[in-house]
Design a protein around this motif. Sequence first.
Motif, mmCIF file in Angstrom:
data_model
loop_
_atom_site.group_PDB
_atom_site.id
_atom_site.type_symbol
_atom_site.label_atom_id
_atom_site.label_comp_id
_atom_site.label_asym_id
_atom_site.label_seq_id
_atom_site.Cartn_x
_atom_site.Cartn_y
_atom_site.Cartn_z
ATOM 1 N N LEU A 284 0.888 -1.232 -0.074
ATOM 2 C CA LEU A 284 0.000 -0.104 0.046
ATOM 3 C C LEU A 284 0.823 1.335 0.122
ATOM 4 C CD1 LEU A 284 -2.743 1.210 0.141
ATOM 5 C CD2 LEU A 284 -2.657 1.293 2.678
ATOM 6 N N GLU B 151 2.164 1.840 -3.418
ATOM 7 C CA GLU B 151 1.242 2.025 -4.285
ATOM 8 C C GLU B 151 1.560 0.932 -5.609
ATOM 9 O OE1 GLU B 151 1.130 5.945 -5.530
ATOM 10 O OE2 GLU B 151 0.317 6.583 -3.924
ATOM 11 N N THR B 152 1.967 -0.367 -4.965
ATOM 12 C CA THR B 152 2.265 -1.432 -5.892
ATOM 13 C C THR B 152 1.498 -2.790 -5.723
ATOM 14 O OG1 THR B 152 4.158 -2.583 -7.021
ATOM 15 C CG2 THR B 152 4.211 -2.466 -4.707
ATOM 16 N N ALA C 130 -7.367 -1.126 -1.848
ATOM 17 C CA ALA C 130 -6.555 -0.440 -2.753
ATOM 18 C C ALA C 130 -5.435 -0.960 -3.298
ATOM 19 C CB ALA C 130 -6.047 0.958 -2.125
#
Length: 301
Positions: A186, A189-190, A239
Amino acid sequence: MVHTVVAGFDGSAESRAAAEWAAREAKLRGLPLKLVHVWEPVPEPIAQAPLLGAETQQHWSERIPREAAEGLRLRHPGVDVTVEQISGRPGEVLPRVAKDAELLVLGSRGLSGIGGFLVGSVGQMVVAHAGQPVVLVRAGEQATDEHAMDPAGIPSAAAPFRPVVLGLDTDNPHDAVIEFAFDAALRRETALLVVHGWNPPPYFPYGLPADSEFEAELGRQDTAALAEVLRPWRQKFPAVEVVEQSRSGSPANHLVDASREASLVVVGRRIRRSPLGAHIGPVTHAVLHHSTAPVAVVAHG
């Protein structure tokens, strides 16, 4: 209490790589970084030798960590970097200093000509005894190594992070290990690649003909078990893109293969209270020595 990222630092190339990685991680987490320099007292007869004067000892125990911290502040603006110097044995001192830290970062030499680590006795001792997550970073590790290629086909720190890889035991999944991996993905962002290796029952290879349908059914069952373990974590971290990989064969081999395209590999270590001492575990031990990406070892009960 303010949590920190702690990096063991002794001036070596591997500890400098670890400090750089730790500074990047501290920035991702919004935490201060503490460089811990542990120096072992020199035996009295050697301390009196003319080659080990007060100036040389002061240079190693004060100047080098201080200059390293100054360089980190310049290269990583916004990260609060401090230095702590402690006398003692590194393998004993570092786990104690890091007991309130979010993670402890150590350097490890790369194996010449072979992808992977050379984990020394201090690193193995710290990994086996630390209660907090411990990250091992190879000498020469750079920010670009954690990122994908840019449009020109060149590794770039401006490109997205490579995936985080999690080694998961579906028979004994542990929240601390899984949450650490999801959180790491997280923050970067991968994607999170979850790897699980399985083998047929021990009686299967002995005296029985190959049964591809039976093995395929075992694979389907294992894939379903992996999905079931990850279901609540997908909901908790919506996410994070999760890629599940359930494959027959050695879990360690699959994780080492996956490490070649990873920004970080996350594995667990069971906390054992044994009269023979702490143990890392065979899969984690193999990954530590052969991964080409930094490895986070998360202790669990």
